[in-house]
Design a protein around this motif. Structure first.
Motif, PDB file in Angstrom:
ATOM      1  N   PHE A 310      46.599  34.120  86.834  1.00  0.00           N
ATOM      2  CA  PHE A 310      47.408  34.529  85.681  1.00  0.00           C
ATOM      3  C   PHE A 310      47.757  36.013  85.760  1.00  0.00           C
ATOM      4  N   GLU A 311      46.763  36.857  86.066  1.00  0.00           N
ATOM      5  CA  GLU A 311      47.014  38.296  86.101  1.00  0.00           C
ATOM      6  C   GLU A 311      48.028  38.661  87.181  1.00  0.00           C
ATOM      7  N   PHE A 312      47.945  38.009  88.325  1.00  0.00           N
ATOM      8  CA  PHE A 312      48.896  38.261  89.406  1.00  0.00           C
ATOM      9  C   PHE A 312      50.301  37.837  88.994  1.00  0.00           C
ATOM     10  N   LEU A 313      50.435  36.626  88.463  1.00  0.00           N
ATOM     11  CA  LEU A 313      51.753  36.096  88.120  1.00  0.00           C
ATOM     12  C   LEU A 313      52.355  36.779  86.903  1.00  0.00           C
ATOM     13  N   MET A 314      51.504  37.233  85.983  1.00  0.00           N
ATOM     14  CA  MET A 314      51.997  37.943  84.805  1.00  0.00           C
ATOM     15  C   MET A 314      52.817  39.155  85.214  1.00  0.00           C
ATOM     16  N   ASN A 315      52.477  39.729  86.354  1.00  0.00           N
ATOM     17  CA  ASN A 315      53.216  40.877  86.874  1.00  0.00           C
ATOM     18  C   ASN A 315      54.351  40.440  87.801  1.00  0.00           C
ATOM     19  N   GLN A 316      54.022  39.651  88.824  1.00  0.00           N
ATOM     20  CA  GLN A 316      54.987  39.326  89.883  1.00  0.00           C
ATOM     21  C   GLN A 316      56.186  38.533  89.389  1.00  0.00           C
ATOM     22  N   LEU A 317      55.984  37.633  88.437  1.00  0.00           N
ATOM     23  CA  LEU A 317      57.110  36.801  88.002  1.00  0.00           C
ATOM     24  C   LEU A 317      58.092  37.550  87.125  1.00  0.00           C
ATOM     25  N   ARG A 318      57.760  38.776  86.736  1.00  0.00           N
ATOM     26  CA  ARG A 318      58.737  39.603  86.026  1.00  0.00           C
ATOM     27  C   ARG A 318      59.844  40.070  86.964  1.00  0.00           C
ATOM     28  N   LEU A 319      59.540  40.106  88.252  1.00  0.00           N
ATOM     29  CA  LEU A 319      60.523  40.554  89.231  1.00  0.00           C
ATOM     30  C   LEU A 319      61.444  39.411  89.633  1.00  0.00           C
ATOM     31  N   ARG A 320      62.727  39.705  89.724  1.00  0.00           N
ATOM     32  CA  ARG A 320      63.707  38.704  90.118  1.00  0.00           C
ATOM     33  C   ARG A 320      63.417  38.164  91.518  1.00  0.00           C
ATOM     34  N   GLU A 321      62.867  39.027  92.379  1.00  0.00           N
ATOM     35  CA  GLU A 321      62.618  38.644  93.771  1.00  0.00           C
ATOM     36  C   GLU A 321      61.445  37.677  93.920  1.00  0.00           C
ATOM     37  N   GLY A 322      60.606  37.571  92.877  1.00  0.00           N
ATOM     38  CA  GLY A 322      59.433  36.708  92.980  1.00  0.00           C
ATOM     39  C   GLY A 322      58.374  37.304  93.886  1.00  0.00           C
ATOM     40  N   GLN A 348      58.229  21.394  90.012  1.00  0.00           N
ATOM     41  CA  GLN A 348      58.821  20.088  89.735  1.00  0.00           C
ATOM     42  C   GLN A 348      59.698  20.130  88.487  1.00  0.00           C
ATOM     43  N   GLU A 349      59.279  20.897  87.492  1.00  0.00           N
ATOM     44  CA  GLU A 349      60.034  20.991  86.244  1.00  0.00           C
ATOM     45  C   GLU A 349      61.240  21.930  86.349  1.00  0.00           C
ATOM     46  N   GLY A 350      61.325  22.692  87.439  1.00  0.00           N
ATOM     47  CA  GLY A 350      62.460  23.584  87.629  1.00  0.00           C
ATOM     48  C   GLY A 350      62.305  24.956  87.014  1.00  0.00           C
ATOM     49  N   HIS A 351      61.106  25.282  86.507  1.00  0.00           N
ATOM     50  CA  HIS A 351      60.880  26.624  85.971  1.00  0.00           C
ATOM     51  C   HIS A 351      60.645  27.639  87.093  1.00  0.00           C
ATOM     52  N   LEU A 352      60.107  27.160  88.214  1.00  0.00           N
ATOM     53  CA  LEU A 352      59.923  27.995  89.392  1.00  0.00           C
ATOM     54  C   LEU A 352      60.693  27.392  90.554  1.00  0.00           C
ATOM     55  N   GLU A 353      61.031  28.237  91.533  1.00  0.00           N
ATOM     56  CA  GLU A 353      61.740  27.794  92.731  1.00  0.00           C
ATOM     57  C   GLU A 353      60.986  28.272  93.956  1.00  0.00           C
ATOM     58  N   ARG A 354      61.026  27.482  95.022  1.00  0.00           N
ATOM     59  CA  ARG A 354      60.413  27.887  96.281  1.00  0.00           C
ATOM     60  C   ARG A 354      61.512  28.055  97.325  1.00  0.00           C
ATOM     61  N   HIS A 355      61.508  29.199  97.989  1.00  0.00           N
ATOM     62  CA  HIS A 355      62.444  29.466  99.079  1.00  0.00           C
ATOM     63  C   HIS A 355      61.608  29.907 100.277  1.00  0.00           C
ATOM     64  N   GLY A 356      61.288  28.963 101.146  1.00  0.00           N
ATOM     65  CA  GLY A 356      60.368  29.242 102.240  1.00  0.00           C
ATOM     66  C   GLY A 356      59.001  29.557 101.657  1.00  0.00           C
ATOM     67  N   ILE A 359      58.068  32.383  96.104  1.00  0.00           N
ATOM     68  CA  ILE A 359      58.123  31.707  94.810  1.00  0.00           C
ATOM     69  C   ILE A 359      58.763  32.655  93.810  1.00  0.00           C
ATOM     70  N   ARG A 360      59.713  32.153  93.043  1.00  0.00           N
ATOM     71  CA  ARG A 360      60.302  32.983  92.000  1.00  0.00           C
ATOM     72  C   ARG A 360      60.712  32.102  90.830  1.00  0.00           C
ATOM     73  N   CYS A 361      60.973  32.760  89.705  1.00  0.00           N
ATOM     74  CA  CYS A 361      61.439  32.028  88.525  1.00  0.00           C
ATOM     75  C   CYS A 361      62.881  31.575  88.721  1.00  0.00           C
ATOM     76  N   SER A 362      63.185  30.402  88.244  1.00  0.00           N
ATOM     77  CA  SER A 362      64.583  29.999  88.101  1.00  0.00           C
ATOM     78  C   SER A 362      65.163  30.774  86.922  1.00  0.00           C
TER      79      SER A 362
END
Length: 380
Positions: A310-322, A348-356, A359-362
């Motif tokens: 949670f602590e890692f993603l709380m920061n990283q997912l704020r960035l557009r680059e993921g 699966q729900e489409g809230h996150l995307e994987r590109h290789g 991982i980043r937010c849709s």
């Protein structure tokens, strides 16, 4: 063994001319004179103790925030930065930011900050509309906000940010667009564009002003984003927009789960110990008078493995680059398995995307980030 991430330094100056009704930061109305020399001495003693936690590492960015750091004299800022350099290694190309409010802006002061080593200003204009500034309890008017940006350029700052709020009391789309257009006209390299929210323990939370409806706020946000994009400001973080090459390096380090020391009343820090694999969060005594007395640690705790995703993603997912999955392991010491099953569900729900391996937010996930992050909270 964890690899130590980049290291920043946050310096908190807790005083303001007046407490704004929306502000939930650790800021206090200045009563009487500013105890500059005592406070700088306390900051440097604080830093000397924290420096032992990061022996051999180099600080890559400094952010002097508040409060209103521009209340300090250039001489005090010079004393502070000289003291920093004598207590910890500071990169020769370090980004050194100081927050300034238009109500405390002076050309001579800005030139003095520049000569002391500050190379980036962050100016809290919030709005250029006099009526909106009055509603927000600001001590400056729209003209002073424009003049502060001109002073920054005149003082030699080629890198400065303007803070701008939207969703203000009674604000229309036309008014909000004028604010963004006026901000762009000042030629900042960076714009922080964020929504006014009613935070607990603020005057606005106790006595809420009449804010625009949610749909109107959404329209205002989209209109402002479009103007910034057309003017060449890349939207790289939820509330941050920058011209090429001018992202805020200090804040990007936060968002990439980097390390930072925090000195000053109520300041927070995060330190990785590669040998033990521990990640420790620290905080300092909050009240300025008590901080001056103790110059001490308010507390610390080691982040447990269950909380790290949670602590890692709380920061990283704020960035557009993921983020890269490999960086999750590098920064936390955990494998990507620790993100499951929430990661697979969000993909699966489409809230996150994987590109290789990234991982980043849709677009949808970015707009509902709080809901995404809740999925990664540790069990109660």
């Amino acid at each position: 063994m964890l690899k130590p991430p980049p290291l920043g330094l946050y310096v908190h100056v807790p005083w303001c001319v007046r407490k704004c009704p929306y502000c939930d930061f650790n800021s206090h109305r200045l009563e009487g004179g500013l105890p500059e020399r005592d406070y700088i001495a306390a900051l440097l003693n604080d830093l000397a103790r924290d420096a032992d936690r990061v022996t051999g590492r180099c600080v890559e960015s400094v952010f002097i925030g508040g409060g209103t750091p521009s209340l300090l004299s250039p001489e005090a800022v010079d004393l502070l930065l000289e003291g920093v350099r004598s207590r910890i290694a500071l990169a020769s190309d370090a980004e050194i930011t100081l927050e300034a409010n238009p109500g405390t802006a002076e050309t001579a002061k800005f030139k003095g900050f520049r000569e002391a080593g500050v190379n980036r200003l962050s100016i809290g204009v919030q709005s250029f509309d006099d009526a909106k500034l009055t509603a927000l309890g600001r001590i400056h008017d729209g003209r002073a906000a424009v003049e502060a940006a001109a002073m920054a350029r005149e003082a030699g700052f080629t890198n400065f940010n303007l803070d701008l709020m939207f969703g203000l009391p009674g604000q229309t789309i036309a008014q909000a667009k004028r604010d963004v257009e006026t901000a762009i006209a000042q030629r900042p390299t960076h714009v922080s564009y964020y929504q006014l929210t009613l935070e607990p323990n603020t005057l606005f939370h106790r006595s809420p002003p009449a804010l625009p409806e949610a749909d109107a706020v959404w329209d205002i946000q989209r209109a402002g984003q479009a103007l910034l994009a057309d003017a060449g400001y890349g939207h790289y973080e939820i509330s941050a927009y920058a011209r090429d090459g001018f992202r805020c390096r200090h804040n990007v380090n936060y968002w990439r789960f980097g390390d930072y020391l925090g000195v000053g009343a109520g300041a927070h820090g995060k330190v990785t110990d590669p040998a033990s694999g521990r990640i420790t969060r620290l905080w300092k005594t909050r009240h300025p008078a008590r901080y001056l007395e103790t110059q001490g640690l308010g507390g610390e705790h080691v982040v447990d493995d269950a909380s790290l995703p949670f602590e890692f993603l709380m920061n990283q997912l704020r960035l557009r680059e993921g983020f890269e999955l490999a960086s999750f392991t590098e920064r936390t010491g955990l494998t990507a398995c620790a993100l499951e099953p929430a990661l697979s569900e969000c993909l699966q729900e489409g809230h996150l995307e994987r590109h290789g391996g990234v991982i980043r937010c849709s677009d949808r996930g970015w707009n509902f980030l709080d809901e995404v992050l809740q999925r990664f909270l540790p069990p109660a």
